[in-house]
Design a protein around this motif. Sequence first.
Motif, PDB file in Angstrom:
ATOM      1  N   PHE A   1       0.810  -1.213   0.000  1.00 40.08           N
ATOM      2  CA  PHE A   1       0.000   0.000   0.000  1.00 40.08           C
ATOM      3  C   PHE A   1       0.848   1.271   0.000  1.00 40.08           C
ATOM      4  O   PHE A   1       0.560   2.214  -0.733  1.00 40.08           O
ATOM      5  CB  PHE A   1      -0.950  -0.003   1.202  1.00 40.08           C
ATOM      6  CG  PHE A   1      -1.899   1.150   1.214  1.00 40.08           C
ATOM      7  CD1 PHE A   1      -3.003   1.161   0.375  1.00 40.08           C
ATOM      8  CD2 PHE A   1      -1.687   2.230   2.055  1.00 40.08           C
ATOM      9  CE1 PHE A   1      -3.879   2.227   0.372  1.00 40.08           C
ATOM     10  CE2 PHE A   1      -2.564   3.301   2.061  1.00 40.08           C
ATOM     11  CZ  PHE A   1      -3.655   3.308   1.221  1.00 40.08           C
ATOM     12  N   PHE A   2       1.908   1.318   0.813  1.00 36.43           N
ATOM     13  CA  PHE A   2       2.680   2.545   0.972  1.00 36.43           C
ATOM     14  C   PHE A   2       3.890   2.674   0.051  1.00 36.43           C
ATOM     15  O   PHE A   2       4.333   3.784  -0.225  1.00 36.43           O
ATOM     16  CB  PHE A   2       3.151   2.706   2.424  1.00 36.43           C
ATOM     17  CG  PHE A   2       2.044   3.021   3.381  1.00 36.43           C
ATOM     18  CD1 PHE A   2       1.398   4.246   3.338  1.00 36.43           C
ATOM     19  CD2 PHE A   2       1.638   2.086   4.311  1.00 36.43           C
ATOM     20  CE1 PHE A   2       0.376   4.546   4.216  1.00 36.43           C
ATOM     21  CE2 PHE A   2       0.609   2.374   5.199  1.00 36.43           C
ATOM     22  CZ  PHE A   2      -0.029   3.608   5.153  1.00 36.43           C
ATOM     23  N   VAL A   3       4.457   1.554  -0.409  1.00 38.39           N
ATOM     24  CA  VAL A   3       5.671   1.615  -1.222  1.00 38.39           C
ATOM     25  C   VAL A   3       5.427   1.201  -2.666  1.00 38.39           C
ATOM     26  O   VAL A   3       5.893   1.859  -3.594  1.00 38.39           O
ATOM     27  CB  VAL A   3       6.799   0.748  -0.598  1.00 38.39           C
ATOM     28  CG1 VAL A   3       8.051   0.789  -1.459  1.00 38.39           C
ATOM     29  CG2 VAL A   3       7.109   1.212   0.820  1.00 38.39           C
ATOM     30  N   HIS A   4       4.691   0.132  -2.882  1.00 40.31           N
ATOM     31  CA  HIS A   4       4.479  -0.390  -4.237  1.00 40.31           C
ATOM     32  C   HIS A   4       3.100  -0.016  -4.775  1.00 40.31           C
ATOM     33  O   HIS A   4       2.428  -0.828  -5.403  1.00 40.31           O
ATOM     34  CB  HIS A   4       4.654  -1.911  -4.257  1.00 40.31           C
ATOM     35  CG  HIS A   4       6.003  -2.353  -3.807  1.00 40.31           C
ATOM     36  ND1 HIS A   4       7.162  -1.989  -4.449  1.00 40.31           N
ATOM     37  CD2 HIS A   4       6.397  -3.112  -2.750  1.00 40.31           C
ATOM     38  CE1 HIS A   4       8.198  -2.506  -3.821  1.00 40.31           C
ATOM     39  NE2 HIS A   4       7.751  -3.192  -2.780  1.00 40.31           N
ATOM     40  N   HIS A   5       2.674   1.208  -4.546  1.00 35.45           N
ATOM     41  CA  HIS A   5       1.338   1.668  -4.961  1.00 35.45           C
ATOM     42  C   HIS A   5       1.319   1.934  -6.472  1.00 35.45           C
ATOM     43  O   HIS A   5       1.229   3.077  -6.925  1.00 35.45           O
ATOM     44  CB  HIS A   5       0.908   2.897  -4.146  1.00 35.45           C
ATOM     45  CG  HIS A   5       1.995   3.922  -3.983  1.00 35.45           C
ATOM     46  ND1 HIS A   5       2.187   4.963  -4.860  1.00 35.45           N
ATOM     47  CD2 HIS A   5       2.958   4.027  -3.044  1.00 35.45           C
ATOM     48  CE1 HIS A   5       3.217   5.692  -4.470  1.00 35.45           C
ATOM     49  NE2 HIS A   5       3.702   5.136  -3.364  1.00 35.45           N
ATOM     50  N   PHE A   6       1.381   0.855  -7.234  1.00 33.44           N
ATOM     51  CA  PHE A   6       1.472   0.908  -8.690  1.00 33.44           C
ATOM     52  C   PHE A   6       0.266   1.593  -9.324  1.00 33.44           C
ATOM     53  O   PHE A   6       0.346   2.100 -10.444  1.00 33.44           O
ATOM     54  CB  PHE A   6       1.646  -0.499  -9.274  1.00 33.44           C
ATOM     55  CG  PHE A   6       0.521  -1.441  -8.938  1.00 33.44           C
ATOM     56  CD1 PHE A   6      -0.592  -1.537  -9.757  1.00 33.44           C
ATOM     57  CD2 PHE A   6       0.589  -2.241  -7.805  1.00 33.44           C
ATOM     58  CE1 PHE A   6      -1.623  -2.404  -9.446  1.00 33.44           C
ATOM     59  CE2 PHE A   6      -0.435  -3.111  -7.484  1.00 33.44           C
ATOM     60  CZ  PHE A   6      -1.553  -3.201  -8.307  1.00 33.44           C
TER      61      PHE A   6
END
Length: 145
Positions: free
Chosen positions: A96-101
């Motif tokens: 959710f916070f880093v890989h929010h593609f």
Amino acid sequence: MMHVAYTIGRILVPIVFIAAGIEKALKVGDTAKMLIDAKVPIPDEIAPYLGGMPKYEALGYLIAAIEIICGLMILVGLKARWGALVLIVFTACTIFFVHHFWDMEGAAAAMNRSDALKNLSIMGGLLLIVAVGSGGASADGRPAS
């Protein structure tokens, strides 16, 4: 034979967390920069409790500790269900916070989507550990049920 396979799986799943946690602890500045670049929200109100440590550096150490401690709990089979449950929540937060593609475009979106899908697969392995527990060859010493 199933107990042996499960024990080997339980030992292999947390290695990625332990290695990543050690790397984050040794390079906490890089971790803090990654968190800043990813725009991970941290309220300013936490600063007085950090003893002057920058808030993203403190979060970097916290993340490293979570990965190392929970990874070791699973590796040795000491309250593995709890360690796996914490890592499931941690991994979901990473998506959710880093890989929010879904907020990205092009190559960044493709790379982060791939990382998010890998994290979902890891969460599946962790969920199996939550379901079964530490197993027989573990610090808990209980047979898998």
